[in-house]
Write an enzyme that holds these catalytic residues in place. Structure first.
Site, mmCIF file in Angstrom:
data_model
loop_
_atom_site.group_PDB
_atom_site.id
_atom_site.type_symbol
_atom_site.label_atom_id
_atom_site.label_comp_id
_atom_site.label_asym_id
_atom_site.label_seq_id
_atom_site.Cartn_x
_atom_site.Cartn_y
_atom_site.Cartn_z
ATOM 1 N N ASP A 154 -21.648 -1.440 -34.198
ATOM 2 C CA ASP A 154 -20.319 -0.546 -34.524
ATOM 3 C C ASP A 154 -20.130 -1.625 -33.912
ATOM 4 O O ASP A 154 -18.046 -1.304 -34.740
ATOM 5 C CB ASP A 154 -20.250 0.001 -33.199
ATOM 6 C CG ASP A 154 -21.112 1.475 -32.951
ATOM 7 O OD1 ASP A 154 -21.593 1.790 -34.119
ATOM 8 O OD2 ASP A 154 -21.682 1.892 -32.212
ATOM 9 N N GLU B 40 1.264 3.862 2.278
ATOM 10 C CA GLU B 40 2.299 3.541 3.053
ATOM 11 C C GLU B 40 3.337 3.257 3.817
ATOM 12 O O GLU B 40 4.560 3.663 3.508
ATOM 13 C CB GLU B 40 1.561 3.331 4.314
ATOM 14 C CG GLU B 40 0.057 4.689 4.554
ATOM 15 C CD GLU B 40 -1.592 3.147 4.037
ATOM 16 O OE1 GLU B 40 -0.683 2.941 3.158
ATOM 17 O OE2 GLU B 40 -2.008 3.361 4.953
ATOM 18 N N CYS C 37 -4.621 0.620 6.790
ATOM 19 C CA CYS C 37 -5.865 -0.193 7.303
ATOM 20 C C CYS C 37 -4.984 -0.670 8.654
ATOM 21 O O CYS C 37 -3.826 -0.241 8.928
ATOM 22 C CB CYS C 37 -5.984 -0.948 6.525
ATOM 23 S SG CYS C 37 -3.849 -1.458 5.955
ATOM 24 N N HIS D 7 1.404 -0.698 0.107
ATOM 25 C CA HIS D 7 0.127 -0.176 0.373
ATOM 26 C C HIS D 7 0.757 0.841 -0.013
ATOM 27 O O HIS D 7 1.848 1.519 0.478
ATOM 28 C CB HIS D 7 -1.038 -0.487 0.728
ATOM 29 C CG HIS D 7 -1.770 -0.657 1.339
ATOM 30 N ND1 HIS D 7 -2.863 -1.293 2.411
ATOM 31 C CD2 HIS D 7 -2.275 -1.898 0.859
ATOM 32 C CE1 HIS D 7 -3.816 -2.175 1.689
ATOM 33 N NE2 HIS D 7 -3.270 -2.768 0.638
ATOM 34 N N ALA E 78 -28.517 4.227 -26.600
ATOM 35 C CA ALA E 78 -28.849 5.458 -25.698
ATOM 36 C C ALA E 78 -29.570 4.246 -25.084
ATOM 37 O O ALA E 78 -30.762 4.956 -24.116
ATOM 38 C CB ALA E 78 -29.709 5.570 -27.087
ATOM 39 N N SER F 33 -22.319 6.668 -37.051
ATOM 40 C CA SER F 33 -21.739 7.689 -35.773
ATOM 41 C C SER F 33 -20.989 8.013 -35.574
ATOM 42 O O SER F 33 -20.087 9.399 -34.632
ATOM 43 C CB SER F 33 -22.796 7.126 -34.219
ATOM 44 O OG SER F 33 -22.101 5.709 -34.193
ATOM 45 N N THR G 269 -25.224 -2.300 -29.075
ATOM 46 C CA THR G 269 -23.549 -1.497 -30.061
ATOM 47 C C THR G 269 -23.362 -2.205 -30.353
ATOM 48 O O THR G 269 -22.481 -2.189 -31.108
ATOM 49 C CB THR G 269 -23.277 -0.534 -28.855
ATOM 50 O OG1 THR G 269 -24.631 0.618 -28.243
ATOM 51 C CG2 THR G 269 -22.273 -0.134 -28.855
ATOM 52 N N GLU H 262 -20.568 3.401 -21.649
ATOM 53 C CA GLU H 262 -20.736 3.845 -22.928
ATOM 54 C C GLU H 262 -21.512 3.839 -24.102
ATOM 55 O O GLU H 262 -21.834 4.347 -24.821
ATOM 56 C CB GLU H 262 -19.801 3.409 -23.711
ATOM 57 C CG GLU H 262 -18.479 3.933 -22.749
ATOM 58 C CD GLU H 262 -17.079 4.084 -24.185
ATOM 59 O OE1 GLU H 262 -16.889 4.153 -24.973
ATOM 60 O OE2 GLU H 262 -16.259 3.529 -23.150
ATOM 61 N N ALA I 93 -21.159 11.441 -26.126
ATOM 62 C CA ALA I 93 -20.884 11.828 -27.155
ATOM 63 C C ALA I 93 -21.939 12.211 -28.375
ATOM 64 O O ALA I 93 -22.584 11.857 -29.048
ATOM 65 C CB ALA I 93 -19.453 11.305 -28.745
#
Length: 340
Positions: A199, A51, A74, A49, A266, A167, A195, A263, A153
């Site tokens: 795409d 620290e 922790c 970690h 719609a 698109s 999608t 992402e 977008a």
């Protein structure tokens, strides 16, 4: 503390299910010796970690030092030994903490152990900054679900695709690079099966090796498809999930994912938005217009029927990216209270 925040941000997206934490060791001032700070950040799961990394860099100079750390150390055995014991064994005299750790296994226990050992502890320095940085981790520990970022977008008239479904590309290169950096800090990328069929995206982080958010083949976010993954899709290997958005988030949270990027398309965006499951919205706007109502809108599904029910949020940032604009906004209301 802000130096520790910067160190933490550099490992954002690489530490889950652990939080991205930064630490700075400031040794006591010795006359005639240059002041040196030693910085550390959380390693990937199984590694030290923040620290422990900072203390190892400081070595013997950690004795009598002040340790700044964004999150409470922790106090339990996990993949690594408790950080509080490393702090005590190093002889640190004072620990300055950004926020307490909401994990039930810690939740003030690390602070109590340090004080019991005679270490001076101060909590709440730059707490608002740290709370914002660790919001996904805090949300996961409180709800069991990941923090949800919805990325879209669109043109300036709020459309995401032409009537024929095409698109690519609405936004320019700078906006697309920024979107890849957004992916890089998320544990998973979520899209609908529609999608994928239309795409055929890869949903990977594609940035040059010199970029701070570069991700190699073994560091890519998990790809999640809502529905059936078509044979031969570029998104494979991917996790296919069905059920409500709430059930999907429960499953991803159980897998230790702290932050996910939704992402599209719609219909998926509407599903998460309409249920109030989105914690942060990132909208890339291009100076372009489809100029008609037949182009596809941001959300596919019923919206509010009266202005009194209009969804309202608050803008967190507006950034110019080449010819495009990036708007980041959140649901309206008080932001997360600092955990001190």
């Amino acid at each position: 503390m802000l130096r520790a925040v910067d160190a933490a941000e550099r490992v954002h997206g690489r530490t889950s299910p652990n939080p991205w934490v930064g630490a700075v060791v400031v040794p006591p001032v010795v006359e005639g010796t240059p002041s040196v700070w030693f910085t550390g950040a959380t390693a990937p799961p199984g590694g030290p970690h923040a620290e422990v990394t900072a203390l190892a860099a400081a070595g013997a100079r950690a004795r009598g030092s002040t340790l700044y750390v964004t999150l409470e150390p922790c106090c339990h055995h996990g993949r690594t030994p408790p950080c509080v014991e490393a702090v005590i064994d190093a002889g640190v005299g004072r620990v300055v903490i950004g926020i307490t750790d909401p994990d039930p296994q810690v939740d003030g226990g690390g602070i109590a152990r340090l004080r019991q050992a005679g270490v001076e502890v101060e909590v709440g320095v730059a707490a608002e900054v740290v709370t914002e940085q660790l919001a996904p981790y805090v949300a996961h520990r409180r709800t069991g679900r990941p923090w949800v970022v919805l990325k879209m977008a669109a043109t300036l008239d709020g459309r995401i695709a032409a009537p024929d479904g095409s698109s690519r590309w609405i936004t320019g290169e700078e906006a697309r690079v920024d979107a890849h950096r957004l992916r890089a800090v998320c544990d998973a990328v979520v899209v609908g099966a529609g999608t994928v069929r239309i795409d055929d995206p890869t949903l990977t982080v594609r940035l040059p090796e010199g970029d701070p958010w570069f991700r190699g083949a073994d560091e890519q976010p998990v790809r999640v498809v809502l529905g059936t993954v078509p044979d031969g899709a570029a998104v494979t290997p991917a996790i296919a999930l069905t059920g409500t958005p709430e059930a999907v988030l429960d499953e991803l949270g159980a897998r230790g994912m702290l932050q996910v990027l939704v992402e599209g398309g719609a219909t998926v965006a509407h599903g998460f938005h309409s249920r109030g499951l989105v914690d942060r919205y990132v909208l890339y706007l291009a100076p372009a217009l489809f100029g008609g109502e037949d182009a596809r809108s941001l959300f596919a599904g019923p919206g509010v029927t009266t202005i009194d029910d209009l969804w309202r949020g608050e803008v967190r940032s507006v950034t110019s990216l080449g010819g495009d604009i990036r708007v980041e906004f959140a649901p309206s209301g008080p932001s997360s209270e600092p955990i001190v």
